[in-house]
Design a protein around this motif. Structure first.
Motif, mmCIF file in Angstrom:
data_model
loop_
_atom_site.group_PDB
_atom_site.id
_atom_site.type_symbol
_atom_site.label_atom_id
_atom_site.label_comp_id
_atom_site.label_asym_id
_atom_site.label_seq_id
_atom_site.Cartn_x
_atom_site.Cartn_y
_atom_site.Cartn_z
ATOM 1 N N LYS A 65 53.739 40.135 55.004
ATOM 2 C CA LYS A 65 54.050 38.876 55.685
ATOM 3 C C LYS A 65 54.945 39.085 56.903
ATOM 4 C CE LYS A 65 53.384 35.102 55.033
ATOM 5 N NZ LYS A 65 52.427 34.220 55.747
ATOM 6 N N LYS A 66 55.752 40.122 56.899
ATOM 7 C CA LYS A 66 56.564 40.428 58.081
ATOM 8 C C LYS A 66 55.672 40.798 59.265
ATOM 9 C CE LYS A 66 60.666 42.153 55.622
ATOM 10 N NZ LYS A 66 61.472 43.360 55.307
ATOM 11 N N THR A 67 54.591 41.486 58.964
ATOM 12 C CA THR A 67 53.666 41.942 60.004
ATOM 13 C C THR A 67 52.662 40.868 60.394
ATOM 14 O OG1 THR A 67 53.855 44.187 59.120
ATOM 15 C CG2 THR A 67 52.047 43.769 60.643
ATOM 16 N N TYR A 68 52.218 40.080 59.399
ATOM 17 C CA TYR A 68 51.195 39.060 59.647
ATOM 18 C C TYR A 68 51.679 37.688 59.179
ATOM 19 C CZ TYR A 68 48.362 43.279 60.029
ATOM 20 O OH TYR A 68 47.880 44.512 60.386
ATOM 21 N N PRO A 69 52.637 37.113 59.880
ATOM 22 C CA PRO A 69 53.204 35.817 59.448
ATOM 23 C C PRO A 69 52.225 34.658 59.551
ATOM 24 C CG PRO A 69 54.029 36.429 61.616
ATOM 25 C CD PRO A 69 53.290 37.619 61.097
ATOM 26 N N GLY A 70 51.167 34.824 60.331
ATOM 27 C CA GLY A 70 50.219 33.728 60.512
ATOM 28 C C GLY A 70 49.208 33.578 59.396
ATOM 29 N N ILE A 71 49.184 34.505 58.460
ATOM 30 C CA ILE A 71 48.214 34.461 57.369
ATOM 31 C C ILE A 71 48.827 33.756 56.159
ATOM 32 C CG2 ILE A 71 46.848 35.831 55.737
ATOM 33 C CD1 ILE A 71 46.659 37.962 57.891
ATOM 34 N N LYS A 72 48.142 32.751 55.681
ATOM 35 C CA LYS A 72 48.579 32.066 54.458
ATOM 36 C C LYS A 72 48.112 32.879 53.261
ATOM 37 C CE LYS A 72 48.073 27.756 51.832
ATOM 38 N NZ LYS A 72 47.422 26.417 51.798
ATOM 39 N N VAL A 73 49.005 33.138 52.324
ATOM 40 C CA VAL A 73 48.679 33.936 51.146
ATOM 41 C C VAL A 73 48.718 33.055 49.898
ATOM 42 C CG1 VAL A 73 49.315 35.913 49.727
ATOM 43 C CG2 VAL A 73 49.620 36.016 52.208
ATOM 44 N N ILE A 74 47.646 33.095 49.132
ATOM 45 C CA ILE A 74 47.578 32.385 47.852
ATOM 46 C C ILE A 74 47.476 33.434 46.755
ATOM 47 C CG2 ILE A 74 46.266 30.785 46.415
ATOM 48 C CD1 ILE A 74 45.306 29.432 48.971
ATOM 49 N N ILE A 75 48.416 33.405 45.803
ATOM 50 C CA ILE A 75 48.483 34.405 44.744
ATOM 51 C C ILE A 75 48.208 33.752 43.398
ATOM 52 C CG2 ILE A 75 49.983 36.062 43.558
ATOM 53 C CD1 ILE A 75 51.495 36.339 46.243
ATOM 54 N N ASN A 76 47.312 34.364 42.635
ATOM 55 C CA ASN A 76 46.946 33.850 41.316
ATOM 56 C C ASN A 76 47.268 34.900 40.261
ATOM 57 O OD1 ASN A 76 45.017 33.474 38.932
ATOM 58 N ND2 ASN A 76 44.695 31.575 40.048
ATOM 59 N N PHE A 77 48.172 34.571 39.324
ATOM 60 C CA PHE A 77 48.508 35.476 38.229
ATOM 61 C C PHE A 77 47.642 35.172 37.011
ATOM 62 C CE2 PHE A 77 52.365 36.261 40.617
ATOM 63 C CZ PHE A 77 52.655 37.586 40.305
ATOM 64 N N GLY A 78 47.327 36.194 36.249
ATOM 65 C CA GLY A 78 46.555 36.005 35.026
ATOM 66 C C GLY A 78 46.302 37.328 34.341
ATOM 67 N N THR A 79 45.540 37.295 33.263
ATOM 68 C CA THR A 79 45.194 38.523 32.560
ATOM 69 C C THR A 79 44.143 39.299 33.353
ATOM 70 O OG1 THR A 79 43.359 37.555 31.310
ATOM 71 C CG2 THR A 79 45.569 37.323 30.371
ATOM 72 N N SER A 80 43.922 40.542 32.962
ATOM 73 C CA SER A 80 42.919 41.361 33.645
ATOM 74 C C SER A 80 41.542 40.705 33.595
ATOM 75 C CB SER A 80 42.855 42.750 32.993
ATOM 76 O OG SER A 80 44.099 43.402 33.083
ATOM 77 N N LYS A 81 41.183 40.177 32.425
ATOM 78 C CA LYS A 81 39.872 39.535 32.290
ATOM 79 C C LYS A 81 39.766 38.296 33.173
ATOM 80 C CE LYS A 81 38.188 40.957 27.736
ATOM 81 N NZ LYS A 81 37.736 40.482 26.407
ATOM 82 N N GLU A 82 40.842 37.515 33.226
ATOM 83 C CA GLU A 82 40.835 36.310 34.054
ATOM 84 C C GLU A 82 40.687 36.654 35.535
ATOM 85 O OE1 GLU A 82 43.711 33.497 31.214
ATOM 86 O OE2 GLU A 82 44.559 34.663 32.868
ATOM 87 N N GLN A 83 41.374 37.710 35.972
ATOM 88 C CA GLN A 83 41.312 38.083 37.379
ATOM 89 C C GLN A 83 39.931 38.607 37.779
ATOM 90 O OE1 GLN A 83 43.575 37.153 39.395
ATOM 91 N NE2 GLN A 83 44.889 36.482 37.730
ATOM 92 N N ILE A 84 39.332 39.409 36.906
ATOM 93 C CA ILE A 84 37.988 39.911 37.195
ATOM 94 C C ILE A 84 36.980 38.761 37.233
ATOM 95 C CG2 ILE A 84 36.117 41.352 36.320
ATOM 96 C CD1 ILE A 84 38.421 42.874 37.667
#
Length: 294
Positions: free
Chosen positions: A113-132
């Motif tokens: 984010k320091k390098t690319y402040p213009g990019i919106k980041v959406i982070i989703n936490f979950g189990t390995s199976k959920e992420q796959i």
């Protein structure tokens, strides 16, 4: 068939309520209902069953949903390709991550984010199976995860590092002085384990099954940080990778004695064959640099 109709249909499937979907889409409910009706007329099939205020996708609606999502994704990819060709580092980056790799994510995304402040980041936490699963449905651009069992070859992956499973206790625990622990002794300890679906849990269950061991699991939690907080407050133990307790100096990682390997492999997963945003490729470089400098 219009792209906006597909977006309306997808949101209605997600929320199962026209009122909520229209609010999220910033349109009137009548407009949403009208566009869905036009889509149903064009396809000559009902996409939803209307039950009071609730809506439920029909069999046809569920069958159509993956094609709608793919069309939306391809349209978004097309716009992103043009932006990337222009060298514009803007837009949205969707990242899936398992809880055990939260430290790696935090360090990487801070520098990103320091390098690319213009990019919106959406982070989703979950189990390995959920992420796959999210990756399969193309709802995230990439995933940081330990490799789950029975993963197919539909995904490209970058190998990040290996991390061994350990018996984890707080430094105040009567067991903190142990230099190692056997599986047999683990049976007599009250454990808080990650919920089913975590790669760590699947590996633990596999080892126990192979050795005819039944652990005394008193709690299962789908949040590693909560497990860590509980370990600090009681005499419970857990089984996690060393990566999960990085920068937790008050926790002790005790090797588990077993003839089998207790190592889990962390990867950055990509959907195979899909366009990779420049932002996602850049993020991958930050992840690799974090590991290299870590």
């Amino acid at each position: 068939m219009e792209l906006r109709q597909l977006k309306y249909f997808e949101k209605a499937c997600e929320l199962k309520n026209f009122s909520e979907a229209s609010r999220m889409l910033h349109i009137s409910q009548s407009t949403l209902s009208q566009q869905i009706k036009q889509l149903e007329d064009e396809l000559n099939v009902l996409l939803f069953d209307r039950i009071g205020k609730r809506i439920i996708p029909t069999e046809a609606g569920l069958a159509f949903l993956p094609f709608a999502r793919n069309s939306i994704l391809e349209a978004e990819n097309g716009k992103q390709i043009i932006k990337d060709l222009k060298g514009i580092m803007t837009g949205t980056l969707n990242i899936g991550v398992t809880y055990s790799l939260s430290h790696l994510l935090t360090c990487s995304i801070t520098e990103f984010k320091k390098t690319y402040p213009g990019i919106k980041v959406i982070i989703n936490f979950g189990t390995s199976k959920e992420q796959i699963k999210l990756l399969e449905e193309k709802l995230v651009d990439c995933v940081l995860s330990f490799e789950p069992e029975e993963i197919d070859e539909e995904y490209d992956k970058i190998k990040l590092f290996s991390s061994r499973l350990y018996f984890i206790v707080h430094e105040s625990s009567p067991l903190a002085h142990l230099s190692s622990i056997s599986l047999k002794r683990l049976q007599n300890i009250e454990l808080i384990l990650p919920a089913v679906g975590f790669a760590t849990r699947m590996k633990t269950d596999e080892i126990c099954c192979n050795n005819n061991i039944t652990l005394n699991t008193v709690m299962e939690i789908n949040d590693v940080q909560t497990i860590i907080n509980l370990i600090r407050k009681g005499n419970w133990g857990t089984i996690l990778t060393r990566a999960a307790i990085k920068d937790e100096p008050d926790l002790k990682a005790i090797p588990i004695l077993t003839a089998e390997t207790l190592t889990s492999q962390a990867y950055l997963f990509w959907p195979k064959g899909s366009y990779r945003k420049k932002s996602a490729t850049a993020f991958a470089e930050f992840v690799l640099n974090t590991i290299k400098n870590g």
